[in-house]
Design a protein around this motif. Structure first.
Motif, PDB file in Angstrom:
ATOM      1  N   PHE A 196      28.221   4.373  35.367  1.00 13.79           N
ATOM      2  CA  PHE A 196      27.696   5.618  36.133  1.00 13.79           C
ATOM      3  C   PHE A 196      25.885   5.249  36.172  1.00 13.79           C
ATOM      4  N   LEU A 197      25.581   6.040  37.354  1.00 16.03           N
ATOM      5  CA  LEU A 197      24.029   6.450  37.525  1.00 16.03           C
ATOM      6  C   LEU A 197      23.976   7.681  36.979  1.00 16.03           C
ATOM      7  N   GLU A 198      23.528   8.058  35.782  1.00 10.27           N
ATOM      8  CA  GLU A 198      23.553   9.510  35.378  1.00 10.27           C
ATOM      9  C   GLU A 198      22.132  10.311  35.930  1.00 10.27           C
ATOM     10  N   LEU A 199      22.321  11.251  36.425  1.00 12.10           N
ATOM     11  CA  LEU A 199      21.039  12.141  36.812  1.00 12.10           C
ATOM     12  C   LEU A 199      21.094  13.300  35.985  1.00 12.10           C
ATOM     13  N   HIS A 200      19.947  13.454  35.284  1.00 14.26           N
ATOM     14  CA  HIS A 200      19.701  14.621  34.404  1.00 14.26           C
ATOM     15  C   HIS A 200      18.635  15.432  35.301  1.00 14.26           C
ATOM     16  N   LYS A 201      19.046  16.804  35.355  1.00 14.40           N
ATOM     17  CA  LYS A 201      18.419  17.906  35.933  1.00 14.40           C
ATOM     18  C   LYS A 201      17.493  18.425  34.792  1.00 14.40           C
ATOM     19  N   LEU A 202      16.290  18.212  34.557  1.00 13.30           N
ATOM     20  CA  LEU A 202      15.629  18.542  33.449  1.00 13.30           C
ATOM     21  C   LEU A 202      15.067  20.140  33.652  1.00 13.30           C
ATOM     22  N   LYS A 203      15.214  20.874  32.558  1.00 12.92           N
ATOM     23  CA  LYS A 203      14.798  22.401  32.777  1.00 12.92           C
ATOM     24  C   LYS A 203      13.270  22.313  32.846  1.00 12.92           C
ATOM     25  N   THR A 204      13.069  23.466  34.036  1.00  8.76           N
ATOM     26  CA  THR A 204      11.711  23.482  34.081  1.00  8.76           C
ATOM     27  C   THR A 204      11.418  25.071  33.859  1.00  8.76           C
ATOM     28  N   THR A 205      10.224  25.324  33.605  1.00  4.89           N
ATOM     29  CA  THR A 205       9.766  26.825  33.351  1.00  4.89           C
ATOM     30  C   THR A 205       9.411  27.368  34.468  1.00  4.89           C
ATOM     31  N   ALA A 206      10.012  28.715  34.524  1.00  2.50           N
ATOM     32  CA  ALA A 206       9.844  29.677  35.778  1.00  2.50           C
ATOM     33  C   ALA A 206       8.308  29.895  35.421  1.00  2.50           C
ATOM     34  N   SER A 207       7.995  30.242  36.772  1.00  2.69           N
ATOM     35  CA  SER A 207       6.229  30.762  36.601  1.00  2.69           C
ATOM     36  C   SER A 207       6.249  31.961  36.599  1.00  2.69           C
ATOM     37  N   LYS A 208       5.404  32.741  35.973  1.00  4.11           N
ATOM     38  CA  LYS A 208       5.307  33.968  35.768  1.00  4.11           C
ATOM     39  C   LYS A 208       5.441  34.748  36.735  1.00  4.11           C
ATOM     40  N   GLU A 209       4.804  34.499  37.964  1.00  2.00           N
ATOM     41  CA  GLU A 209       4.713  35.298  39.034  1.00  2.00           C
ATOM     42  C   GLU A 209       5.910  34.707  40.105  1.00  2.00           C
ATOM     43  N   GLU A 210       6.965  35.375  40.439  1.00  2.49           N
ATOM     44  CA  GLU A 210       8.176  35.182  41.029  1.00  2.49           C
ATOM     45  C   GLU A 210       7.604  34.769  42.548  1.00  2.49           C
ATOM     46  N   ASN A 211       8.157  33.928  43.031  1.00  2.00           N
ATOM     47  CA  ASN A 211       8.005  33.612  44.653  1.00  2.00           C
ATOM     48  C   ASN A 211       8.759  34.446  45.387  1.00  2.00           C
ATOM     49  N   ARG A 212       8.321  35.299  46.164  1.00  2.00           N
ATOM     50  CA  ARG A 212       9.103  36.192  47.135  1.00  2.00           C
ATOM     51  C   ARG A 212       9.354  35.518  48.396  1.00  2.00           C
ATOM     52  N   PHE A 213       8.834  34.386  48.701  1.00  2.00           N
ATOM     53  CA  PHE A 213       9.329  33.620  49.985  1.00  2.00           C
ATOM     54  C   PHE A 213      10.538  33.039  49.842  1.00  2.00           C
ATOM     55  N   ILE A 214      11.612  33.005  50.920  1.00  2.00           N
ATOM     56  CA  ILE A 214      12.754  32.405  50.920  1.00  2.00           C
ATOM     57  C   ILE A 214      12.509  31.121  51.264  1.00  2.00           C
ATOM     58  N   VAL A 215      12.972  30.202  50.150  1.00  2.00           N
ATOM     59  CA  VAL A 215      12.847  28.909  50.549  1.00  2.00           C
ATOM     60  C   VAL A 215      14.071  28.099  49.940  1.00  2.00           C
ATOM     61  N   SER A 216      14.381  26.881  50.460  1.00  2.00           N
ATOM     62  CA  SER A 216      15.365  26.130  50.023  1.00  2.00           C
ATOM     63  C   SER A 216      15.006  24.835  49.749  1.00  2.00           C
TER      64      SER A 216
END
Length: 158
Positions: free
Chosen positions: A120-140
């Motif tokens: 396989f090609l193993e893809l690891h999604k590493l954990k990222t720390t969320a910022s203290k200030e929440e993003n209020r914009f709708i993005v994808s």
């Protein structure tokens, strides 16, 4: 009267020089920003693009092996962009594209690592720390990666 015309022509030349210098400066900053996007890991995966709107509702991982599929993805992304993004130039005989699309609740880009195993090609999604200030914009958000061509199956590990 002749003095006024001379002054106007000097002012025009200065304005043209200033405008030219500003355009050159803006273009040089843009190329530096693009150069800093380059990341890689042990398999040679390189980040080509990070953007804030993909149009996808759910998190998806897309492996693209041909120009038709790449153009279709960029067509979906560019439906709401004017001007649209230009697809990268890829040699699909030696390379392929991996695209990560975040869902609507994602407020940051994924940190991905790719490792090759026997099967396989193993893809690891590493954990990222969320910022203290929440993003209020709708993005994808989405990220586009270039990696060497492989016939192995992609296995996603979270």
């Amino acid at each position: 009267m002749k003095g006024l015309i001379t002054e106007d022509s000097k002012m025009f030349k200065y304005a043209i020089c200033l405008l030219s210098a500003a355009i050159i400066q803006l273009n040089s900053c843009k190329s530096t920003a693009q150069g800093n996007l380059q990341e890689s890991n042990n398999m040679g995966m390189k980040l080509l693009l990070n953007e804030n709107y993909s149009g996808f509702e759910q998190e998806e991982y897309i492996l693209i092996n041909n120009q038709k599929d790449l153009n279709a993805f960029y067509g979906k992304v560019n439906r709401t962009r004017k001007p649209g993004l230009t697809p990268p130039s890829i040699d699909f005989n030696a390379e392929m594209i991996l695209i990560w699309c975040g869902d609507n609740s994602a407020s940051h880009y994924a940190n991905l690592e790719l490792h090759e195993t026997d099967d396989f090609l193993e893809l690891h999604k590493l954990k990222t720390t969320a910022s203290k200030e929440e993003n209020r914009f709708i993005v994808s958000p989405f990220s586009v990666y270039k990696l060497p061509l492989s016939t192995k199956t992609l296995k996603i590990l979270k």
